[in-house]
Design a protein around this motif. Structure first.
Motif, mmCIF file in Angstrom:
data_model
loop_
_atom_site.group_PDB
_atom_site.id
_atom_site.type_symbol
_atom_site.label_atom_id
_atom_site.label_comp_id
_atom_site.label_asym_id
_atom_site.label_seq_id
_atom_site.Cartn_x
_atom_site.Cartn_y
_atom_site.Cartn_z
ATOM 1 N N GLY A 101 -9.656 -10.333 -7.286
ATOM 2 C CA GLY A 101 -10.409 -10.714 -8.467
ATOM 3 C C GLY A 101 -10.875 -9.547 -9.310
ATOM 4 O O GLY A 101 -11.718 -9.723 -10.200
ATOM 5 N N VAL A 102 -10.345 -8.336 -9.063
ATOM 6 C CA VAL A 102 -10.700 -7.206 -9.918
ATOM 7 C C VAL A 102 -10.124 -7.435 -11.315
ATOM 8 O O VAL A 102 -9.158 -8.184 -11.494
ATOM 9 C CB VAL A 102 -10.214 -5.865 -9.340
ATOM 10 C CG1 VAL A 102 -10.894 -5.582 -8.000
ATOM 11 C CG2 VAL A 102 -8.695 -5.832 -9.195
ATOM 12 N N ASP A 103 -10.725 -6.770 -12.293
ATOM 13 C CA ASP A 103 -10.296 -6.951 -13.683
ATOM 14 C C ASP A 103 -9.140 -6.042 -14.068
ATOM 15 O O ASP A 103 -8.382 -6.351 -14.998
ATOM 16 C CB ASP A 103 -11.478 -6.680 -14.618
ATOM 17 C CG ASP A 103 -12.639 -7.589 -14.327
ATOM 18 O OD1 ASP A 103 -12.578 -8.767 -14.717
ATOM 19 O OD2 ASP A 103 -13.612 -7.137 -13.696
ATOM 20 N N ALA A 104 -9.025 -4.909 -13.390
ATOM 21 C CA ALA A 104 -7.969 -3.936 -13.676
ATOM 22 C C ALA A 104 -7.576 -3.276 -12.370
ATOM 23 O O ALA A 104 -8.356 -3.239 -11.409
ATOM 24 C CB ALA A 104 -8.454 -2.896 -14.691
ATOM 25 N N ILE A 105 -6.364 -2.737 -12.334
ATOM 26 C CA ILE A 105 -5.841 -2.186 -11.082
ATOM 27 C C ILE A 105 -5.382 -0.750 -11.294
ATOM 28 O O ILE A 105 -4.669 -0.447 -12.251
ATOM 29 C CB ILE A 105 -4.669 -3.055 -10.554
ATOM 30 C CG1 ILE A 105 -4.235 -2.638 -9.156
ATOM 31 C CG2 ILE A 105 -3.512 -3.080 -11.513
ATOM 32 C CD1 ILE A 105 -5.074 -3.225 -8.077
ATOM 33 N N GLY A 106 -5.846 0.153 -10.437
ATOM 34 C CA GLY A 106 -5.393 1.528 -10.454
ATOM 35 C C GLY A 106 -4.135 1.685 -9.626
ATOM 36 O O GLY A 106 -4.016 1.133 -8.526
ATOM 37 N N VAL A 107 -3.180 2.452 -10.149
ATOM 38 C CA VAL A 107 -1.869 2.623 -9.516
ATOM 39 C C VAL A 107 -1.702 4.101 -9.181
ATOM 40 O O VAL A 107 -1.835 4.955 -10.066
ATOM 41 C CB VAL A 107 -0.744 2.154 -10.461
ATOM 42 C CG1 VAL A 107 0.618 2.320 -9.806
ATOM 43 C CG2 VAL A 107 -0.963 0.699 -10.881
ATOM 44 N N ASP A 108 -1.412 4.406 -7.910
ATOM 45 C CA ASP A 108 -1.257 5.818 -7.552
ATOM 46 C C ASP A 108 0.149 6.301 -7.879
ATOM 47 O O ASP A 108 1.031 5.526 -8.276
ATOM 48 C CB ASP A 108 -1.634 6.063 -6.087
ATOM 49 C CG ASP A 108 -0.643 5.468 -5.101
ATOM 50 O OD1 ASP A 108 0.565 5.765 -5.201
ATOM 51 O OD2 ASP A 108 -1.069 4.703 -4.209
ATOM 52 N N GLU A 109 0.364 7.603 -7.698
ATOM 53 C CA GLU A 109 1.602 8.227 -8.165
ATOM 54 C C GLU A 109 2.817 7.858 -7.345
ATOM 55 O O GLU A 109 3.957 8.108 -7.775
ATOM 56 C CB GLU A 109 1.444 9.756 -8.182
ATOM 57 C CG GLU A 109 1.369 10.436 -6.818
ATOM 58 C CD GLU A 109 -0.035 10.467 -6.232
ATOM 59 O OE1 GLU A 109 -0.243 11.215 -5.257
ATOM 60 O OE2 GLU A 109 -0.929 9.748 -6.737
ATOM 61 N N THR A 110 2.634 7.259 -6.163
ATOM 62 C CA THR A 110 3.784 6.886 -5.337
ATOM 63 C C THR A 110 4.418 5.562 -5.757
ATOM 64 O O THR A 110 5.475 5.197 -5.246
ATOM 65 C CB THR A 110 3.379 6.777 -3.852
ATOM 66 O OG1 THR A 110 2.481 5.667 -3.685
ATOM 67 C CG2 THR A 110 2.717 8.059 -3.375
ATOM 68 N N VAL A 111 3.765 4.851 -6.666
ATOM 69 C CA VAL A 111 4.239 3.536 -7.099
ATOM 70 C C VAL A 111 5.105 3.685 -8.350
ATOM 71 O O VAL A 111 4.720 4.361 -9.311
ATOM 72 C CB VAL A 111 3.048 2.598 -7.390
ATOM 73 C CG1 VAL A 111 3.524 1.281 -7.996
ATOM 74 C CG2 VAL A 111 2.248 2.343 -6.112
ATOM 75 N N ASP A 112 6.266 3.054 -8.332
ATOM 76 C CA ASP A 112 7.141 3.029 -9.509
ATOM 77 C C ASP A 112 6.462 2.188 -10.591
ATOM 78 O O ASP A 112 6.220 0.995 -10.386
ATOM 79 C CB ASP A 112 8.479 2.413 -9.119
ATOM 80 C CG ASP A 112 9.470 2.347 -10.280
ATOM 81 O OD1 ASP A 112 9.070 2.604 -11.441
ATOM 82 O OD2 ASP A 112 10.635 2.007 -10.032
ATOM 83 N N PRO A 113 6.145 2.761 -11.751
ATOM 84 C CA PRO A 113 5.463 1.966 -12.770
ATOM 85 C C PRO A 113 6.285 0.788 -13.275
ATOM 86 O O PRO A 113 5.713 -0.234 -13.678
ATOM 87 C CB PRO A 113 5.173 2.979 -13.883
ATOM 88 C CG PRO A 113 6.093 4.119 -13.641
ATOM 89 C CD PRO A 113 6.320 4.163 -12.167
ATOM 90 N N LEU A 114 7.612 0.896 -13.247
ATOM 91 C CA LEU A 114 8.437 -0.245 -13.654
ATOM 92 C C LEU A 114 8.276 -1.400 -12.676
ATOM 93 O O LEU A 114 8.187 -2.565 -13.077
ATOM 94 C CB LEU A 114 9.903 0.180 -13.746
ATOM 95 C CG LEU A 114 10.246 1.122 -14.903
ATOM 96 C CD1 LEU A 114 11.674 1.634 -14.760
ATOM 97 C CD2 LEU A 114 10.047 0.433 -16.240
ATOM 98 N N TRP A 115 8.220 -1.071 -11.374
ATOM 99 C CA TRP A 115 7.965 -2.122 -10.380
ATOM 100 C C TRP A 115 6.573 -2.714 -10.589
ATOM 101 O O TRP A 115 6.408 -3.937 -10.565
ATOM 102 C CB TRP A 115 8.064 -1.542 -8.963
ATOM 103 C CG TRP A 115 7.628 -2.534 -7.918
ATOM 104 C CD1 TRP A 115 8.385 -3.490 -7.327
ATOM 105 C CD2 TRP A 115 6.301 -2.667 -7.384
ATOM 106 N NE1 TRP A 115 7.623 -4.226 -6.441
ATOM 107 C CE2 TRP A 115 6.342 -3.745 -6.462
ATOM 108 C CE3 TRP A 115 5.095 -1.996 -7.586
ATOM 109 C CZ2 TRP A 115 5.216 -4.155 -5.738
ATOM 110 C CZ3 TRP A 115 3.968 -2.406 -6.880
ATOM 111 C CH2 TRP A 115 4.039 -3.472 -5.972
ATOM 112 N N ALA A 116 5.574 -1.861 -10.790
ATOM 113 C CA ALA A 116 4.202 -2.346 -10.964
ATOM 114 C C ALA A 116 4.105 -3.262 -12.177
ATOM 115 O O ALA A 116 3.429 -4.302 -12.135
ATOM 116 C CB ALA A 116 3.242 -1.172 -11.103
#
Length: 341
Positions: free
Chosen positions: A255-270
């Motif tokens: 239920g968070v409003d926004a999600i932080g993505v670390d550098e190991t995650v492919d942004p296209l996948w995210a």
């Protein structure tokens, strides 16, 4: 008047991509190093409101970021719960006594230890330029518990992981007390002037999937629910570092409003896997920022393109490294500010 960062966290596409950096106030800044040389240790600075406010403001003055992140530490919560807290030079934080058996009720809570943090927020908010968002934060219960159990940081969070398997009832009791303290702490920050909060789960990636559900997703969901119920206008950013493929479940279920993505995650996948239109924050590798050079601009552009169809806050995948050159941060700002889509 809300600025582009707050608008973006609330799900509205800003006219430009807002930018702030985790650990943007810190040792890579010469003005910070000068203050630290005069003031002494980290904890003394974090508990000195005028000094902590000044440190929070330093990167805003130098770089003009869209958000100012409170200068403090996630371990003020165990300190307020009654553990002793200090920092060993070159070795990091220490907490005593270690709660190796998860028994926290012998501690004497000291909530007044958080009062300087609230005063730091008030001082900083009063000094911020219009349109710059004041960001607060807390450690998520799992990550905070790893320090409380071991009494210090560790590479694999062995002590906390072992306790969670061996005595889940005791560990759950510890998580519960951290959770309650965290909700009160975040509400206190908000009442002092914070406009958005971030939950840092720095060690979320060390857990197996079922343990991730129990000790990361469930507590963060309860915290987000409680903060939303008490202060519904304030967005909550969740940052489960190292979550990998579990990031999508975290985004759906907490239920968070926004999600932080670390550098190991492919942004296209995210961009494909995360809930449609959910604001995303991230995710440049801090080591690329440190290295700089020709690889920086194309990578920044790739991240911006990947998240171009949803609200996006540009940030790193974790904190600014202490040896990062100022010129590289300035270059990053020029690239992001110059992006036209």
């Amino acid at each position: 008047m809300p600025g582009p960062l707050l608008d973006t966290l609330n799900g509205r596409r800003a006219t430009r991509v807002p930018l702030w950096l985790m650990r943007q106030a810190g040792r890579y800044l010469p003005e910070y190093r000068d203050l630290r040389a005069e003031a002494g240790g980290f904890l003394a600075m974090a508990y000195d409101p005028p000094l902590a406010a000044e440190i929070t403001l330093q990167p805003i003055r130098r770089f003009g970021f869209d958000g100012a992140i409170l200068f403090s530490d996630i371990l003020v919560i165990p300190h307020a719960l009654g553990q002793d807290l200090w920092f060993e030079t070159g070795e990091g934080p220490r907490l005593a006594p270690p709660l190796i058996d998860g028994v926290w009720d012998a501690l004497t809570e000291a909530p007044a230890r958080l009062d300087p943090v609230y005063e730091t927020v008030r001082l900083t908010r009063a000094a911020l330029p219009e349109g710059v968002t004041m960001l607060g934060f807390a450690g998520s219960p799992w990550t905070v518990a790893t320090y409380m159990v071991a009494g210090q940081g560790s590479k694999d969070q062995h002590a906390a992981r072992e306790l969670a398997y061996r005595d889940p009832a005791a560990f759950s009791s510890l998580i519960d007390v951290i959770e309650r303290a965290t909700v009160n702490y975040l509400i206190g920050q908000i009442d002092a002037g914070v406009e958005a909060v971030q939950l840092f789960d720095s060690w979320a990636g060390s857990l197996a999937p079922d343990q991730f559900e129990r000790w990361v997703i469930a507590p963060n969901a309860r915290i987000a629910t409680a903060v939303h119920a008490a202060r519904p206008e304030v967005p909550v950013i969740g940052f489960p570092k190292g979550a990998g493929a579990k990031l999508a479940a975290y985004a759906r279920e907490t239920g968070v409003d926004a999600i932080g993505v670390d550098e190991t995650v492919d942004p296209l996948w995210a961009a494909r896997a995360l809930p449609l239109a959910m604001p995303v924050q991230g995710n440049l590798d801090p080591l690329l920022l440190l290295a700089g050079g020709e690889a920086l601009e194309p990578r920044v552009h790739a991240i911006l393109r990947a998240f171009s169809d949803r609200p996006h806050v540009f940030n790193l995948g974790h904190g600014v490294g202490q040896h990062t050159p100022i010129a590289h941060v300035e270059a990053l700002i020029r690239i992001v500010r110059g992006w036209s889509g």
